[in-house]
Design a protein around this motif. Structure first.
Motif, PDB file in Angstrom:
ATOM      1  N   SER A 192     -21.656  56.372  36.702  1.00  0.00           N
ATOM      2  CA  SER A 192     -23.042  56.764  36.979  1.00  0.00           C
ATOM      3  C   SER A 192     -23.472  57.912  36.070  1.00  0.00           C
ATOM      4  O   SER A 192     -24.572  57.900  35.501  1.00  0.00           O
ATOM      5  CB  SER A 192     -23.193  57.182  38.447  1.00  0.00           C
ATOM      6  OG  SER A 192     -22.949  56.091  39.306  1.00  0.00           O
ATOM      7  N   ALA A 249     -27.865  50.519  42.954  1.00  0.00           N
ATOM      8  CA  ALA A 249     -27.145  50.226  41.719  1.00  0.00           C
ATOM      9  C   ALA A 249     -27.807  49.066  40.973  1.00  0.00           C
ATOM     10  O   ALA A 249     -27.999  49.115  39.750  1.00  0.00           O
ATOM     11  CB  ALA A 249     -25.685  49.891  42.023  1.00  0.00           C
ATOM     12  N   VAL A 268     -21.741  50.056  36.806  1.00  0.00           N
ATOM     13  CA  VAL A 268     -21.966  50.642  38.129  1.00  0.00           C
ATOM     14  C   VAL A 268     -22.331  49.551  39.128  1.00  0.00           C
ATOM     15  O   VAL A 268     -21.837  49.519  40.259  1.00  0.00           O
ATOM     16  CB  VAL A 268     -23.075  51.718  38.071  1.00  0.00           C
ATOM     17  CG1 VAL A 268     -23.395  52.231  39.467  1.00  0.00           C
ATOM     18  CG2 VAL A 268     -22.653  52.875  37.179  1.00  0.00           C
TER      19      VAL A 268
END
Length: 491
Positions: free
Chosen positions: A36, A68, A58
């Motif tokens: 991230s 996400a 991610v």
């Protein structure tokens, strides 16, 4: 609403260097927080396209987390990969059916892929989930006004546009929609006012620039009658967003590339109304029945031009086509021929060159762009670089005259020792295409110094007389020689 640009590292501050993050992830590739942070860091430094792979990782690590998939959808959307963005956004919505931002982004995707009715429905759902006075409501309202415009629902577009403008007066897209509605309802003065308001909000955006230019040019000039559309199956190629992606220099690069591509593969290019119809007598067919939308990021059209990739036809192409010009060099004669001043423009172009050359035997033209520049890759080179270069060059030139092409005429004072000429010294500007005096002066100069701008780069491509071309180099902090037909468009 969530934006990937607002993601932060664990301590709440963005990382500045991706190197240690990559090293840590090499040791622990399953660390979600690390991916991230890396995605956010790359996004901040290099933009959405470069960060997509990290955001994709991610999403794979957090398959049940709506945010996400939403963040991945956002960066894919910003990269122009609309169909891939739609897949991620629908995954986010399946996990969180009342996520207004996912609905909003899906509405944006639908509008850009030619599904305006679907966009209206998605945006209406998003609006029902947002408080009407929230900042997000203004985003939804502006996009809704544009979707209604695309559906020819002019009264509804005006209603949504005015309501959103009351909340946020300086929204470019709202005034764009209001201008289109005013045009459709036969009010050119109101349309011009709306487009000029949009331009003040965002001077560098293309569509309001194009619509304003056309409204002025249509008052005195008549565009050539468009040729009939191609009848053969598999021969159509459309570019319905020509005039929307960037301003004049960008549009020349887009149209020029696509005309070369169409000619190379025996396709018929269809384009909407744009300034080239009036300035260069372009008579391409108007767009016919809608075609599937394809982004330049979805297919390597430059490789297709040379035969190194399959040909794409029967599609509506969108993009900027600001790639390295070596691929265009074999077609430079054809490219330049496309932009020969048309029957109305030619006398004006000839007068500009005549007046300029009456001032001296060697025309040195500089482009200094200021008004809508100064951020990201659109960096500004200081006047000092140009002055230093001129001081070294000037004494060796034969009766030189300096022309300064700029949207900031107050800069002329810095060049006073060279007695610069400005556009206003060469005659009355052309209403709607006030930029043309500067552009043509750059096209006919004997020595050309451009800015980091597609406007002057395109002029360099069309210039047949210059024996020296220079551009600013950010690393070397000076002007350096370049070949317009073997260079990156933007540095």
């Amino acid at each position: 609403m969530t934006d990937p640009g607002r993601l932060c590292a664990q301590d709440g501050r963005p990382y500045r260097d991706a190197t240690p993050l990559r090293a840590a992830l090499a040791l622990d590739p399953g660390r979600v927080e690390g991916w991230s942070a890396l995605a956010m860091t790359i996004h901040a430094a290099q933009g959405p396209t470069a960060s997509a792979a990290a955001f994709r990782r991610v999403a794979r690590l957090l398959p049940e987390t709506a945010s996400a998939h939403l963040n991945l959808g956002n960066v894919l959307f910003d990269s122009g990969c609309w169909l891939n963005a739609e897949t991620s956004l629908r995954q986010a919505l399946a996990l969180d059916p009342v996520r207004a931002y996912a609905l909003f982004q899906l509405g944006r995707v639908a509008r850009r892929t030619g599904r305006a009715d679907a966009a209206c429905r998605l945006l209406d759902r998003a609006a029902r989930l947002e408080p009407p006075t929230s900042p997000a409501a203004a985003d939804i309202g502006a996009e809704t006004a544009l979707a209604l415009r695309d559906c020819d629902r002019w009264q509804d577009a005006t209603r949504h546009g005015r309501r959103t403008a009351a909340l946020v007066p300086d929204r470019y897209d709202v005034h764009l929609a209001l201008g289109a509605a005013a045009e459709a309802e036969g009010s050119p003065a109101a349309a011009l006012s709306a487009y000029e308001r949009a331009i003040r909000c965002h001077p560098g955006f293309g569509e309001a620039f194009t619509r304003r230019a056309l409204l002025h040019l249509q008052q005195s000039w008549k565009a050539p009658t468009p040729r009939p559309a191609a009848r053969g199956a598999g021969r159509r190629l459309a570019a319905t967003e020509l005039g929307c992606n960037g301003r004049f220099g960008n549009q020349l690069l887009q149209y020029g590339f696509l005309r070369l591509y169409a000619a190379r593969h025996d396709l018929e290019l269809e384009v909407p109304e744009w300034v080239g119809r009036y300035l260069y007598d372009c008579d391409d067919p108007l767009p016919g029945a809608p075609l599937p939308r394809v982004s330049e990021d979805d297919h390597d059209f430059f490789a297709s031009l040379s035969g190194a990739a399959p040909v794409r036809a029967e599609c509506d192409v969108t993009g900027y086509f600001c790639r390295h010009t070596a691929a265009l060099a074999p077609y430079r004669t054809e490219f330049r021929r496309l932009f020969t001043p048309g029957r109305y423009l030619w006398p004006r172009a000839d007068a500009i060159e005549h007046r300029l050359r009456a001032q001296g035997r060697t025309v040195v033209a500089l482009h200094l762009r200021r008004g809508d520049y100064g951020w990201g890759r659109f960096w500004i080179a200081p006047e000092l670089w140009y002055l230093t270069w001129l001081e070294r060059l000037w004494a060796d030139l034969d009766s030189p005259v300096l022309y300064l092409a700029t949207d900031a005429p107050e800069l002329a004072g810095a060049f006073a020792p060279f007695s610069p000429i400005l556009a206003t010294d060469l005659g009355k500007p052309l209403a709607g295409a006030e930029f043309f005096t500067d552009f043509h002066a750059l096209c006919v100069a004997d020595v050309l110094a451009i800015s980091n701008s597609t406007f002057s780069f395109a002029a360099g491509l069309l210039n047949r007389t210059a024996r020296r071309f220079v551009r600013p180099d950010r690393q070397r902090r000076m002007l350096v020689p370049y070949d317009p037909w073997d260079a990156e468009v933007l540095l």
